[in-house]
Enzyme design. Structure first.
Site, PDB file in Angstrom:
ATOM      1  N   SER A 141       0.861  -1.197   0.000  1.00  0.00           N
ATOM      2  CA  SER A 141       0.000   0.000   0.000  1.00  0.00           C
ATOM      3  C   SER A 141       0.889   1.236   0.000  1.00  0.00           C
ATOM      4  CB  SER A 141      -0.892   0.016   1.242  1.00  0.00           C
ATOM      5  OG  SER A 141      -1.537   1.272   1.396  1.00  0.00           O
ATOM      6  N   TYR A 155      -2.012  -0.870  10.427  1.00  0.00           N
ATOM      7  CA  TYR A 155      -2.107  -1.149   8.987  1.00  0.00           C
ATOM      8  C   TYR A 155      -0.873  -0.622   8.263  1.00  0.00           C
ATOM      9  CZ  TYR A 155      -3.868  -1.221   4.210  1.00  0.00           C
ATOM     10  OH  TYR A 155      -4.006  -1.456   2.858  1.00  0.00           O
TER      11      TYR A 155
END
Length: 249
Positions: A141, A155
């Site tokens: 990401s 995350y």
């Protein structure tokens, strides 16, 4: 090189299902696994209706069941007659501000996105070494390039870890029959991003996934997608003082 047989984890929805649809349109055979087999069955039927000439194998897999990962990978490989590309995509976006009483949410994110990702990497590389080659794709990401306060802290850490693993593998397999690609998506419409507070620069699923698939097909070492505006933005994100990263929450 055409990778004909592609395995995708976390393929029941979101980016995984989107990639499956686009690879199917390119005539690739698919090995799809996820926890929600009802979703996989629906996706398989949809692909079979649109592209009846390709093979689609599906299997139930919870990537946190570490013993099941290599077994399922090998079973899917046998069903398709080999796997040319493994896309480590399964992940979750749970999270809670650190120190506020919900460590289980952050622990689940790290275990699913990073530890289970490592297990999938091990299984894929073992399979590729036996086969004499293959293409390993790690879905990270853009948030792996920075830290974000609040519920995204774990995350970000999990994706930074995934990117780091990919960079290590790229150095290890810089030449030869095993290729490694790290893909860093920006905000792409999916079940996970639907829960995000920020919709800044969000693109629809089809557009975002198309950019991912094109980068994967080129087998680049590392790709930020969609390239505009996220490629330059990731450079900025690495330099931002921590107090400004809340904009990505």
């Amino acid at each position: 090189m055409t990778r004909q047989n592609i395995l995708i984890t976390g393929a029941s929805s979101g980016l995984g299902a989107g990639m499956a649809r686009q690879f199917a349109a390119r005539g690739r055979n698919l090995a799809l696994c996820a926890r929600r087999t009802d979703r996989l069955e629906e996706l398989k039927a949809e692909i079979a209706d649109r592209h009846p000439y390709i093979k689609v194998a599906i299997a139930a897999l919870d990537v946190n069941d570490h013993e099941a990962v290599p077994r399922v990978f090998n079973e899917l490989s046998e069903e398709l007659g080999g796997i040319d590309r493994v896309i480590v995509n399964a992940g979750i976006g749970k999270g809670w501000p650190l120190g506020e009483g919900k460590p289980w949410a952050n622990k689940a994110t790290l275990e699913t996105n990073l530890v289970a990702g490592l297990v999938q990497i091990e299984a894929a590389l073992e399979m590729f070494k036996k086969a004499g080659g293959g293409h390993l794709v790690l879905i990270s990401s853009v948030l792996g390039n920075t830290g974000v306060p609040g519920g995204k802290a774990a995350y970000c850490a999990s994706k930074a870890g995934m990117t780091s693993l990919g960079e290590s593998l790229r150095a290890e397999y810089d030449k030869g029959p095993i290729r490694v690609t790290v893909v860093e998506p920006g905000y792409i419409e999916s079940e996970m991003t639907a829960k995000a507070n920020s919709t800044m620069l969000m693109v629809d699923n089809e557009t975002g996934v198309r950019a991912m698939v094109e980068a994967i097909e080129k087998e680049k070492g590392r790709a930020v997608v969609p390239r505009w505006p996220w490629a330059p933005l990731t450079q900025v994100m690495r330099l931002l003082p921590p107090k400004y990263t809340k904009r990505f929450a």
